[in-house]
Enzyme design. Structure first.
Site, PDB file in Angstrom:
ATOM      1  N   GLU A  18      -5.499  13.970  23.370  1.00  0.00           N
ATOM      2  CA  GLU A  18      -6.018  13.912  22.570  1.00  0.00           C
ATOM      3  C   GLU A  18      -6.967  14.998  21.546  1.00  0.00           C
ATOM      4  O   GLU A  18      -5.586  15.539  20.950  1.00  0.00           O
ATOM      5  CB  GLU A  18      -7.118  14.526  23.782  1.00  0.00           C
ATOM      6  CG  GLU A  18      -7.082  14.252  24.832  1.00  0.00           C
ATOM      7  CD  GLU A  18      -8.476  15.145  26.516  1.00  0.00           C
ATOM      8  OE1 GLU A  18      -8.831  16.566  25.733  1.00  0.00           O
ATOM      9  OE2 GLU A  18      -8.487  14.714  27.602  1.00  0.00           O
ATOM     10  N   ASN A  19      -7.751  14.676  20.445  1.00  0.00           N
ATOM     11  CA  ASN A  19      -7.767  15.961  19.435  1.00  0.00           C
ATOM     12  C   ASN A  19      -8.061  17.369  20.345  1.00  0.00           C
ATOM     13  O   ASN A  19      -9.419  17.341  21.306  1.00  0.00           O
ATOM     14  CB  ASN A  19      -8.844  15.039  18.480  1.00  0.00           C
ATOM     15  CG  ASN A  19      -9.619  14.877  18.321  1.00  0.00           C
ATOM     16  OD1 ASN A  19     -10.351  13.785  19.780  1.00  0.00           O
ATOM     17  ND2 ASN A  19     -10.450  15.830  18.202  1.00  0.00           N
ATOM     18  N   ALA A  20      -7.687  18.348  19.809  1.00  0.00           N
ATOM     19  CA  ALA A  20      -9.045  19.618  20.689  1.00  0.00           C
ATOM     20  C   ALA A  20      -9.627  19.877  19.670  1.00  0.00           C
ATOM     21  O   ALA A  20     -10.665  20.666  20.288  1.00  0.00           O
ATOM     22  CB  ALA A  20      -7.560  20.580  20.108  1.00  0.00           C
ATOM     23  N   LEU A  21      -9.911  19.893  18.904  1.00  0.00           N
ATOM     24  CA  LEU A  21     -11.789  19.640  17.646  1.00  0.00           C
ATOM     25  C   LEU A  21     -11.891  18.604  17.651  1.00  0.00           C
ATOM     26  O   LEU A  21     -11.294  17.646  17.012  1.00  0.00           O
ATOM     27  CB  LEU A  21     -11.139  20.653  16.305  1.00  0.00           C
ATOM     28  CG  LEU A  21     -10.239  21.807  16.470  1.00  0.00           C
ATOM     29  CD1 LEU A  21      -9.586  22.606  15.119  1.00  0.00           C
ATOM     30  CD2 LEU A  21     -10.980  23.191  17.135  1.00  0.00           C
ATOM     31  N   THR A  80      -2.902  17.511  23.768  1.00  0.00           N
ATOM     32  CA  THR A  80      -4.341  18.236  22.913  1.00  0.00           C
ATOM     33  C   THR A  80      -3.428  18.349  21.421  1.00  0.00           C
ATOM     34  O   THR A  80      -1.542  18.880  21.999  1.00  0.00           O
ATOM     35  CB  THR A  80      -5.274  18.897  23.591  1.00  0.00           C
ATOM     36  OG1 THR A  80      -4.048  20.212  23.850  1.00  0.00           O
ATOM     37  CG2 THR A  80      -5.863  18.850  25.043  1.00  0.00           C
ATOM     38  N   GLU A 100      -7.459  22.314  32.935  1.00  0.00           N
ATOM     39  CA  GLU A 100      -6.400  21.990  32.131  1.00  0.00           C
ATOM     40  C   GLU A 100      -5.087  22.848  33.269  1.00  0.00           C
ATOM     41  O   GLU A 100      -5.302  23.395  34.181  1.00  0.00           O
ATOM     42  CB  GLU A 100      -5.761  22.658  30.649  1.00  0.00           C
ATOM     43  CG  GLU A 100      -6.742  22.301  30.000  1.00  0.00           C
ATOM     44  CD  GLU A 100      -6.693  22.335  28.687  1.00  0.00           C
ATOM     45  OE1 GLU A 100      -7.208  22.311  27.203  1.00  0.00           O
ATOM     46  OE2 GLU A 100      -7.003  24.206  28.595  1.00  0.00           O
ATOM     47  N   ARG A 145     -15.656  14.090  20.087  1.00  0.00           N
ATOM     48  CA  ARG A 145     -16.644  13.743  21.189  1.00  0.00           C
ATOM     49  C   ARG A 145     -17.701  13.248  20.958  1.00  0.00           C
ATOM     50  O   ARG A 145     -18.445  13.109  19.989  1.00  0.00           O
ATOM     51  CB  ARG A 145     -17.078  15.229  21.900  1.00  0.00           C
ATOM     52  CG  ARG A 145     -18.156  14.832  23.366  1.00  0.00           C
ATOM     53  CD  ARG A 145     -18.129  16.412  23.977  1.00  0.00           C
ATOM     54  NE  ARG A 145     -17.244  17.453  24.290  1.00  0.00           N
ATOM     55  CZ  ARG A 145     -16.862  17.306  25.304  1.00  0.00           C
ATOM     56  NH1 ARG A 145     -16.751  16.483  26.544  1.00  0.00           N
ATOM     57  NH2 ARG A 145     -15.768  18.077  25.261  1.00  0.00           N
ATOM     58  N   LYS A 166      -3.752  17.026  32.379  1.00  0.00           N
ATOM     59  CA  LYS A 166      -4.022  17.616  30.798  1.00  0.00           C
ATOM     60  C   LYS A 166      -3.562  19.061  30.427  1.00  0.00           C
ATOM     61  O   LYS A 166      -3.773  20.421  31.679  1.00  0.00           O
ATOM     62  CB  LYS A 166      -5.679  17.683  31.039  1.00  0.00           C
ATOM     63  CG  LYS A 166      -5.983  18.430  29.144  1.00  0.00           C
ATOM     64  CD  LYS A 166      -7.376  18.258  29.425  1.00  0.00           C
ATOM     65  CE  LYS A 166      -7.830  18.771  27.677  1.00  0.00           C
ATOM     66  NZ  LYS A 166      -9.229  18.648  27.235  1.00  0.00           N
ATOM     67  N   HIS A 174      -0.829  25.889  20.291  1.00  0.00           N
ATOM     68  CA  HIS A 174       0.384  26.505  19.149  1.00  0.00           C
ATOM     69  C   HIS A 174       0.683  27.266  18.612  1.00  0.00           C
ATOM     70  O   HIS A 174       1.093  27.318  17.452  1.00  0.00           O
ATOM     71  CB  HIS A 174       0.342  24.805  18.268  1.00  0.00           C
ATOM     72  CG  HIS A 174      -1.813  25.297  17.888  1.00  0.00           C
ATOM     73  ND1 HIS A 174      -1.977  26.052  16.732  1.00  0.00           N
ATOM     74  CD2 HIS A 174      -3.240  24.832  18.527  1.00  0.00           C
ATOM     75  CE1 HIS A 174      -3.169  26.117  16.664  1.00  0.00           C
ATOM     76  NE2 HIS A 174      -3.824  25.194  17.403  1.00  0.00           N
ATOM     77  N   ASP A 221     -18.136  25.237  24.732  1.00  0.00           N
ATOM     78  CA  ASP A 221     -18.854  24.280  26.246  1.00  0.00           C
ATOM     79  C   ASP A 221     -20.775  25.044  26.098  1.00  0.00           C
ATOM     80  O   ASP A 221     -20.942  25.877  25.943  1.00  0.00           O
ATOM     81  CB  ASP A 221     -18.532  25.691  27.431  1.00  0.00           C
ATOM     82  CG  ASP A 221     -17.741  24.824  28.562  1.00  0.00           C
ATOM     83  OD1 ASP A 221     -16.469  24.096  27.804  1.00  0.00           O
ATOM     84  OD2 ASP A 221     -16.657  26.050  28.861  1.00  0.00           O
ATOM     85  N   ASP A 267     -17.340  13.949  33.004  1.00  0.00           N
ATOM     86  CA  ASP A 267     -17.053  15.270  33.436  1.00  0.00           C
ATOM     87  C   ASP A 267     -17.160  14.879  35.004  1.00  0.00           C
ATOM     88  O   ASP A 267     -18.764  14.854  35.023  1.00  0.00           O
ATOM     89  CB  ASP A 267     -16.436  16.634  33.277  1.00  0.00           C
ATOM     90  CG  ASP A 267     -16.116  16.594  32.233  1.00  0.00           C
ATOM     91  OD1 ASP A 267     -14.893  17.427  32.408  1.00  0.00           O
ATOM     92  OD2 ASP A 267     -16.203  16.951  30.615  1.00  0.00           O
ATOM     93  N   HIS A 315     -13.130  23.137  37.769  1.00  0.00           N
ATOM     94  CA  HIS A 315     -13.702  24.702  36.590  1.00  0.00           C
ATOM     95  C   HIS A 315     -14.916  25.160  36.771  1.00  0.00           C
ATOM     96  O   HIS A 315     -15.791  23.542  36.766  1.00  0.00           O
ATOM     97  CB  HIS A 315     -12.505  24.161  36.185  1.00  0.00           C
ATOM     98  CG  HIS A 315     -12.946  23.431  34.993  1.00  0.00           C
ATOM     99  ND1 HIS A 315     -12.857  22.135  34.924  1.00  0.00           N
ATOM    100  CD2 HIS A 315     -13.339  23.676  33.666  1.00  0.00           C
ATOM    101  CE1 HIS A 315     -12.995  21.162  34.211  1.00  0.00           C
ATOM    102  NE2 HIS A 315     -13.894  22.106  33.138  1.00  0.00           N
TER     103      HIS A 315
END
Length: 582
Positions: free
Chosen positions: A486-489, A448, A288, A524, A401, A406, A204, A156, A196
């Site tokens: 990307e994976n969300a978790l 994601t 996003e 990450r 992104k 879901h 975060d 970032d 952002h």
């Protein structure tokens, strides 16, 4: 970069040096909500997992599975874990490349097929003082990632850090060193233009506000912030309603974003196309393209609530009024839906989103949802048009992104997607227009929740991440736009890896041909990743992703080759970790 759920987002969590247990999982998470998928045995072809549904208590899509400590951590990796978790900044720089690093970099890593894997860096990789955070640990981690066959990293580039104090004055500080560090290790970089605020979304682990001078302007005019029907303001991202109005010290928000991207290009032009290969352009909260419809800050929203429309600042209402008048229905232009419930309602709790006779199916509902989603697409086009011109002929790709929303996907109205700005219902494809818009600018569709399986999610909330990913894959295929994931978790288990492998092959309807995801970014870089078992599985995962797609490829052979890479990476990690101790 957080949620999403990605929710977003998505992002790392603060880790204590003495514990490898994920502290982000809240006490409210029940045992049923914890990932419990067993590690599959090695086999020579991918088989579909058991699709039997498992009931589980609703938990936030950004909550990480609980990670238990194993039988201790291997010495060569433990120090790297501690180095990464430390809060102390080490000012010793690495001026020389190790012999092992030199040896590795001589290997030709160019491949014609396979899905390149990138790894997201911590959100606080650059400090508020514009220096590299945890310098030695970062160097050790990058070296280990390169040894494992990782293509590169995603970082970032925070607007609130670089242009923090004065409009038009940019301090690239730590980013210069961080990018040079990546270059020295032979890693490519996906640079995220993060317009952002960091902080307030799940994952975060630090706070990076918008630039001070932007915050000052927002305080003067609260309508620069996204606003819901109850007057609640959201300060994560400047409202798109004022995109073309000079409300930021004489510049429009889009001009500010463009000037920032141009300054980045000019400052790092020697790295573009070689080290910096992709620019992901932030379009909203968590980076996003969406509205901040499900803010978790202060407990406003909780999974799996439907969220709320964000169109009540004066600039957005002015746009709505003009659209209603143009449609010959001026009475529709004074407000958004007033019967759409609250953030934590479910679709059937509301008149607007309910399946039978819901307002979303009536002429007014169709008008409003078309306007609400279209101005989000217009926002993306304004910024993409500028980004394309700025980075043309530099050798970098542009990406955007999109959030993987879901939950309640199995309902007719898809309420959470609608409040976020994706006009996707049982009767309408909301992702094809996004894909077609990105195709016009040659941009990559980054999506994601790639690691999620339907049966792992709360069934009463009708979550369907696999079906959502499939819909997006079909839309990008039709629009002929590249799809990245990307994976969300944070997930380190082989079940998640297997799901990513299957999804990235884009084998839709048995008609994938030579199409694969153009890249996958792994969430990450953190101490958990370097725990021995997680690292072993991760290296194997990268090896499989890098392989040419072939039904004849034996996964057992890939596993054996991956084990070789695991052993090869040990001395690199150990050397960097030992250096950190001195």
């Amino acid at each position: 970069m957080n949620i999403t759920h990605q929710i977003g987002a998505l992002a790392g969590t603060p880790i204590q040096a003495e514990s490898m247990t994920n502290t982000e999982t809240t006490a409210k998470a029940s045992a049923a909500a914890v990932w419990k998928t067993p590690i599959p045995n090695i086999r020579c072809k991918i088989t579909k997992p058991d699709t039997a549904e498992q009931k589980s208590q609703p938990t936030s899509p950004c909550r990480s599975p609980i990670l238990s400590t194993s039988n201790g951590i291997r010495p060569d990796l433990s120090v790297a874990c501690r180095a990464f978790a430390t809060e102390t900044m080490d000012l010793v720089s690495f001026d020389e490349t190790t012999e092992q690093e030199k040896t590795y970099k001589e290997v030709n890593t160019v491949k014609e097929k396979g899905v390149p894997v990138y790894v997201m860096m911590p959100l606080d990789s650059v400090t508020m003082g514009n220096t590299v955070n945890r310098r030695k640990a970062t160097n050790a981690s990058l070296q280990a990632l390169k040894s494992a066959g990782v293509e590169g990293v995603m970082m970032d580039v925070w607007w609130g850090l670089v242009e923090r104090d004065t409009p038009g004055v940019y301090n690239w500080g730590g980013y210069t060193e961080l990018l040079e560090m990546a270059k020295r290790h032979g890693l490519k970089v996906q640079a995220v233009m993060s317009f952002h605020q960091c902080g307030g979304n799940v994952g975060d682990s630090c706070t990076v506000p918008l630039p001070k001078w932007v915050v000052e302007e927002v305080h003067k005019d609260q309508n620069l912030a996204y606003t819901d029907q109850w007057g609640r303001r959201n300060y994560e991202y400047v409202s798109l309603g004022c995109d073309s109005i000079p409300v930021l010290k004489g510049r429009t928000p889009v001009q500010c974003y463009s000037d920032f991207m141009r300054a980045f290009r000019d400052n790092f032009k020697q790295l573009l196309g070689d080290t910096i290969v992709e620019i992901q352009v932030g379009m909203g909260p968590a980076g996003e393209l969406r509205y901040p419809s499900y803010p978790e800050q202060n407990g406003t929203w909780r999974f799996p609530g439907i969220g709320a429309f964000q169109c009540y600042d004066k600039y957005m209402l002015s746009s709505l009024k003009a659209a209603a008048e143009a449609a010959g229905k001026p009475e529709w232009g004074s407000t958004g839906p007033t019967d759409a419930g609250e953030y934590n309602n479910w679709p059937e709790d509301t008149r607007f989103f309910r399946k039978e006779g819901g307002g979303w199916t009536c002429p007014y509902g169709e008008f409003f949802l078309s306007w609400y989603s279209q101005i989000l697409l217009d926002h993306a086009e304004r910024i993409l048009s500028s980004a394309k011109a700025i980075y043309e002929n530099t050798g970098v790709k542009i990406s955007v992104k999109i959030a993987g929303i879901h939950w309640h996907y199995g309902t007719r109205s898809h309420a959470p997607e609608l409040t976020a700005g994706y006009y996707n219902t049982r009767n309408r494809d909301g992702y094809l227009p996004i894909a077609q818009m990105l195709a016009r600018y040659g941009a990559i569709f980054n999506f994601t929740c790639i690691e999620m399986r339907d049966h792992e999610q709360p069934q009463d909330a009708l979550c369907a991440p696999e079906k959502l990913v499939r819909q997006v894959a079909l839309a990008t295929r039709e629009a002929e736009v590249p799809l990245a994931g990307e994976n969300a978790l944070p997930r380190y288990d082989e079940s998640a890896h297997e799901q990513i492998l299957q999804a990235s092959s884009l084998n839709i309807d048995g008609n994938s041909k030579d199409r694969e995801m153009c890249a996958f970014t792994y969430l990450r870089m953190n101490p958990h990743l370097f725990q021995p078992d997680n690292w072993r599985r991760f290296v194997g995962f990268v090896k499989k992703m890098n392989e040419v797609k072939s039904p004849d490829r034996c996964l057992e052979q890939v596993e054996r080759e991956a084990e070789h890479f695991v052993h090869a990476s040990r001395p690199l990690v150990k050397e960097a970790a030992v250096a950190h101790m001195h």
